[in-house]
Motif scaffolding. Structure first.
Motif: not given
Length: 171
Positions: A2, A81, A85, A8, A6, A36-39
């Motif tokens: 990442i 995942r 993350w 988030e 970023d 915006t990132d589902w994780r």
């Protein structure tokens, strides 16, 4: 990996390094649609659930352990995942700035995305031809946007260097 830019991941990564009462104060300002990132949204939801359950730690191992225990992240691949993350977000460099400022930036970015969504809905309603539909989209959409904007403008917006040392520490 990442990137350190970023927003988030930075916000979630820093939250996992803080005591639960401080995490709760910042997390209460965020909504699932801010991500915006589902994780990121998944980990934010797990953090909120952990705080509600009164758990004493919100570090990455506790987050993934909680996800395993509760089955909150179904499927081995998806959990892997989220775990990767989470670990990456936790290890992003943090210079000890004002987390409240970063949360404001995250909410503002979300607000800007929602403006685009609102504009697209208006275009769709305009092409539909029904004025009642267009009027409804204008009224409800604008009210949602105004409410969203208040989430990051209800207090004085100050850059981290403008805050006093005591305010930075409390953030």
């Amino acid at each position: 990996m990442i990137p350190a830019t970023d927003l988030e991941a930075v916000v979630i990564g820093v939250l996992m390094q803080l005591p639960p009462d401080t995490v709760e104060r910042h997390l209460n300002r965020l909504e699932p649609g801010d991500f915006t990132d589902w994780r990121a949204a998944t980990v934010a939801g797990l953090l909120a659930d952990m705080l509600t359950a009164g758990l004493p730690s919100v570090d990455p191992a506790a987050v993934i352990g909680y996800a395993l225990r509760t089955g909150a992240v179904p499927g081995e691949h998806k959990l892997k995942r989220v775990a990767e993350w989470t670990a990456d977000a936790y290890t992003l460099p943090w210079q000890g700035g004002d987390l409240g400022y970063h949360v404001d930036l995250l909410i503002e970015a979300s607000y800007r995305r929602h403006i685009v969504i609102y504009a697209k809905r208006l275009l769709q309603a305009e092409n539909d031809g029904a004025l009642d539909l267009l009027d409804g989209q204008i009224t409800t959409g604008y009210a949602r946007l105004a409410s969203h904007r208040q989430r990051f403008t209800t207090h004085e917006f100050r850059a981290p260097e403008a805050a006093t040392p005591q305010e930075r520490k409390a953030a």
